[in-house]
Design an enzyme around this catalytic site. Structure first.
Site, PDB file in Angstrom:
ATOM      1  N   ARG A   1     -19.188 -56.825  69.530  1.00 13.45           N
ATOM      2  CA  ARG A   1     -19.320 -55.492  70.129  1.00 13.45           C
ATOM      3  C   ARG A   1     -19.165 -55.572  71.650  1.00 13.45           C
ATOM      4  NH1 ARG A   1     -20.318 -52.308  65.975  1.00 13.45           N
ATOM      5  NH2 ARG A   1     -21.447 -53.252  64.242  1.00 13.45           N
ATOM      6  N   ASP A   2     -18.422 -54.592  72.176  1.00 10.00           N
ATOM      7  CA  ASP A   2     -18.212 -54.513  73.622  1.00 10.00           C
ATOM      8  C   ASP A   2     -19.554 -54.231  74.300  1.00 10.00           C
ATOM      9  OD1 ASP A   2     -15.464 -53.743  75.516  1.00 10.00           O
ATOM     10  OD2 ASP A   2     -17.464 -53.246  76.292  1.00 10.00           O
ATOM     11  N   ILE A   3     -19.796 -54.918  75.397  1.00  9.99           N
ATOM     12  CA  ILE A   3     -21.066 -54.778  76.121  1.00  9.99           C
ATOM     13  C   ILE A   3     -21.161 -53.423  76.831  1.00  9.99           C
ATOM     14  CG2 ILE A   3     -20.443 -55.737  78.399  1.00  9.99           C
ATOM     15  CD1 ILE A   3     -22.909 -57.578  78.109  1.00  9.99           C
TER      16      ILE A   3
ATOM     17  N   ASN B   1      -5.204 -53.878  76.724  1.00  8.74           N
ATOM     18  CA  ASN B   1      -4.883 -53.769  78.138  1.00  8.74           C
ATOM     19  C   ASN B   1      -4.235 -55.082  78.568  1.00  8.74           C
ATOM     20  OD1 ASN B   1      -6.100 -51.193  78.348  1.00  8.74           O
ATOM     21  ND2 ASN B   1      -8.114 -52.140  78.557  1.00  8.74           N
TER      22      ASN B   1
ATOM     23  N   VAL C   1     -10.837 -58.684  81.628  1.00  7.43           N
ATOM     24  CA  VAL C   1     -11.119 -60.041  81.143  1.00  7.43           C
ATOM     25  C   VAL C   1      -9.793 -60.711  80.735  1.00  7.43           C
ATOM     26  CG1 VAL C   1     -12.341 -61.436  79.437  1.00  7.43           C
ATOM     27  CG2 VAL C   1     -13.413 -59.357  80.341  1.00  7.43           C
TER      28      VAL C   1
ATOM     29  N   HIS D   1      -7.448 -59.613  74.070  1.00  8.31           N
ATOM     30  CA  HIS D   1      -8.413 -58.936  73.188  1.00  8.31           C
ATOM     31  C   HIS D   1      -7.875 -57.578  72.790  1.00  8.31           C
ATOM     32  CE1 HIS D   1      -9.518 -58.121  77.405  1.00  8.31           C
ATOM     33  NE2 HIS D   1      -9.908 -56.919  76.997  1.00  8.31           N
TER      34      HIS D   1
ATOM     35  N   HIS E   1      -9.082 -53.918  71.573  1.00  8.26           N
ATOM     36  CA  HIS E   1     -10.217 -53.000  71.477  1.00  8.26           C
ATOM     37  C   HIS E   1     -10.074 -52.166  70.206  1.00  8.26           C
ATOM     38  CE1 HIS E   1     -11.567 -53.114  75.853  1.00  8.26           C
ATOM     39  NE2 HIS E   1     -10.326 -53.560  75.993  1.00  8.26           N
TER      40      HIS E   1
HETATM   41  P1  DGP Z   1     -10.421 -55.010  79.418  1.00  3.52           P
HETATM   42  O1  DGP Z   1     -10.493 -53.966  80.505  1.00  3.52           O
HETATM   43  O2  DGP Z   1      -9.395 -54.648  78.364  1.00  3.52           O
HETATM   44  O3  DGP Z   1     -10.240 -56.402  79.978  1.00  3.52           O
HETATM   45  O4  DGP Z   1     -11.815 -54.942  78.685  1.00  3.52           O
HETATM   46  C1  DGP Z   1     -12.790 -55.937  78.772  1.00  3.52           C
HETATM   47  C2  DGP Z   1     -13.981 -55.462  77.985  1.00  3.52           C
HETATM   48  O5  DGP Z   1     -14.849 -56.561  77.839  1.00  3.52           O
HETATM   49  C3  DGP Z   1     -14.794 -54.357  78.663  1.00  3.52           C
HETATM   50  O6  DGP Z   1     -14.766 -53.189  77.829  1.00  3.52           O
HETATM   51  C4  DGP Z   1     -16.196 -54.907  78.764  1.00  3.52           C
HETATM   52  C5  DGP Z   1     -16.172 -56.112  77.862  1.00  3.52           C
HETATM   53  N1  DGP Z   1     -16.983 -57.224  78.305  1.00  3.52           N
HETATM   54  C6  DGP Z   1     -16.935 -57.839  79.518  1.00  3.52           C
HETATM   55  N2  DGP Z   1     -17.802 -58.851  79.580  1.00  3.52           N
HETATM   56  C7  DGP Z   1     -18.412 -58.888  78.367  1.00  3.52           C
HETATM   57  C8  DGP Z   1     -19.421 -59.732  77.810  1.00  3.52           C
HETATM   58  O7  DGP Z   1     -19.940 -60.664  78.431  1.00  3.52           O
HETATM   59  N3  DGP Z   1     -19.802 -59.456  76.530  1.00  3.52           N
HETATM   60  C9  DGP Z   1     -19.246 -58.444  75.800  1.00  3.52           C
HETATM   61  N4  DGP Z   1     -19.707 -58.266  74.552  1.00  3.52           N
HETATM   62  N5  DGP Z   1     -18.297 -57.635  76.288  1.00  3.52           N
HETATM   63  C10 DGP Z   1     -17.888 -57.855  77.566  1.00  3.52           C
END
Ligand code: DGP
Length: 115
Positions: free
Chosen positions: A30-32, A88, A97, A101, A103
């Site tokens: 799950r996204d944080i 992205n 990041v 990945h 979404h």
């Molecule tokens: P993007 O903009 O596509 O690179 O999205 C990166 C996503 O990653 C963003 O929605 C927040 C998520 N994210 C960043 N750090 C962490 C983390 O440490 N844990 C989790 N679960 N999600 C994270």
């Protein structure tokens, strides 16, 4: 593993995450910072910086990301009403990041326009 990569560290278990799926090659968690009731990130365990780094011959990997997302959409109960899949790529693509990945976002009405 890329030492400084947050998602590689999640794969290694060094950073905790709410894992919803895993197999030998992929992880989904799950996204944080969720943008919708369901917001899951599907990643390859191996470090690939972005979709721009994918090469010919990685069709199976790229396809598996989508199949896993579709299976998770069903599991999360959002497949029937619909969901959004987003990758992205690079800074202008909004990638924060640098580990490939996908979404999976759903559980609410999405804006029809992108961007
Ligand atoms: P993007 O903009 O596509 O690179 O999205 C990166 C996503 O990653 C963003 O929605 C927040 C998520 N994210 C960043 N750090 C962490 C983390 O440490 N844990 C989790 N679960 N999600 C994270």
């Amino acid at each position: 593993m890329a030492e400084e990569c947050i998602f590689c560290r999640i794969v290694a278990g060094e950073i905790p995450s709410d894992i919803v799926y895993q197999d030998g090659d992929f992880l989904a968690f799950r996204d944080i910072m969720p943008k919708a009731p369901t917001h899951v990130l599907i990643i390859p365990r191996t470090h690939i910086t972005s979709a721009a780094e994918l090469t010919e011959g990685q069709e199976k990997l790229a396809g598996r990301l989508i199949i896993i997302a579709k299976n998770l959409a069903e599991k999360e109960g959002i497949a029937e009403n619909g969901f959004r899949l987003v990758i992205n790529c690079g800074s202008e693509g909004g990638q924060i990041v640098p580990h490939l990945h996908l979404h999976l976002i759903g559980g609410r009405q999405m804006d029809a326009k992108l961007g």
